[in-house]
Design an enzyme around this catalytic site. Structure first.
Site, mmCIF file in Angstrom:
data_model
loop_
_atom_site.group_PDB
_atom_site.id
_atom_site.type_symbol
_atom_site.label_atom_id
_atom_site.label_comp_id
_atom_site.label_asym_id
_atom_site.label_seq_id
_atom_site.Cartn_x
_atom_site.Cartn_y
_atom_site.Cartn_z
ATOM 1 N N ASP A 161 0.851 -1.188 0.000
ATOM 2 C CA ASP A 161 0.000 0.000 0.000
ATOM 3 C C ASP A 161 0.891 1.244 0.000
ATOM 4 O OD1 ASP A 161 -1.814 2.087 0.553
ATOM 5 O OD2 ASP A 161 -3.106 0.752 1.709
ATOM 6 N N LYS A 165 -1.420 9.786 0.444
ATOM 7 C CA LYS A 165 -1.590 11.092 1.093
ATOM 8 C C LYS A 165 -0.432 11.362 2.044
ATOM 9 C CE LYS A 165 -6.641 11.043 0.803
ATOM 10 N NZ LYS A 165 -7.915 11.090 1.573
#
Length: 253
Positions: A161, A165
């Site tokens: 992952d 952000k």
């Protein structure tokens, strides 16, 4: 179907919170005050995945509980096995393909995606993969508490992952503390292979891995894509979006 060995480190009540036969337990049962790089993912399972879990989890899988070290020799049924740890295998098809291509090398694959465990167990059965074992839970706990120093012959982390952000970058798996822990579990000469389609994360991986005194880059920066790494679902998705896939290959000195 392959012959099964008995998986270590599972107490009789370890799956008491799940009514599916043979199903692993959510890693949330092992709670720590630590920022995690993953979210537990149960998801919907097919009948074939459910049945494979019921048949084969006890023989090929463990829940990561941090309670005791794994006896890799006994679990794989081989003296001094060459074990590669793969963190985050998704549905497991690429993992199964690589394990089948290298029967002399053992693979310990860890993830938190229950349907993926079911699918990979199905592949173990259909492909006769005696060199593949599964772990369900937190890879950091597995490395820290259940794998001995210098017990691994390699580490694979494909398309983790990227937490894109900025406020979530602290959740990325490839951080200096994690790399130091992983390096301590690698034998001299062991290979670390990472891949990502998120360019900013590739840059972070390169910086963090290059800064480790225990690791040496096998290339000037990024590695050419190895032919033996199958294309994964996440890789296809990234390529479809126009992303550039980066491989990184380092060696434990």
């Amino acid at each position: 179907m392959t012959s099964q060995t008995t998986a270590p480190a599972i107490a009789p009540d370890d799956r008491a919170h799940d009514d599916r036969p043979g199903a692993p337990v959510s890693p949330e049962l092992h709670r720590e005050q630590r920022i995690r790089s993953f979210h537990p993912r149960k998801g919907r399972m097919s009948t074939a995945q459910h049945d494979a879990l019921a048949r084969s989890w006890d023989g090929y899988g463990i829940r990561v509980d941090g309670k005791r070290a794994l006896d890799l020799d006994a679990w794989f049924g081989r003296p001094d096995p060459r074990v590669v740890l793969e963190i985050g295998f998704g549905m497991g098809d690429a993992t199964a393909t690589m394990a089948g291509a290298e029967p002399d090398r053992c693979v310990l694959a860890v993830d938190v995606h229950t349907p993926g465990h079911g699918n990979l167990l199905r592949r173990i059965e259909s492909d006769g993969l005696d060199n593949l074992r599964l772990a369900e839970g937190d890879a950091v706990v597995l490395l820290r508490d259940q794998l001995a120093p210098q017990s691994l012959d390699g580490l694979r982390i494909y398309f983790p992952d990227p937490w894109p952000k900025a406020r979530h970058h602290k959740r990325r798996l490839i951080q200096p503390e994690f790399v130091a822990l992983a390096a301590s579990r690698l034998r001299s000469g062991a290979t670390v292979h990472c891949a990502t389609d998120w360019e900013p994360y590739a840059e972070q991986m390169l910086d963090v891995l290059s800064a480790s005194p225990e690791l040496a880059n096998l290339h000037a920066d990024y590695a050419p894509r190895p032919d033996w790494r199958p294309v994964t679902k996440f890789e296809r998705q990234g390529l479809a979006k126009g992303h550039v896939v980066r491989d990184l290959l380092f060696r434990r000195v």
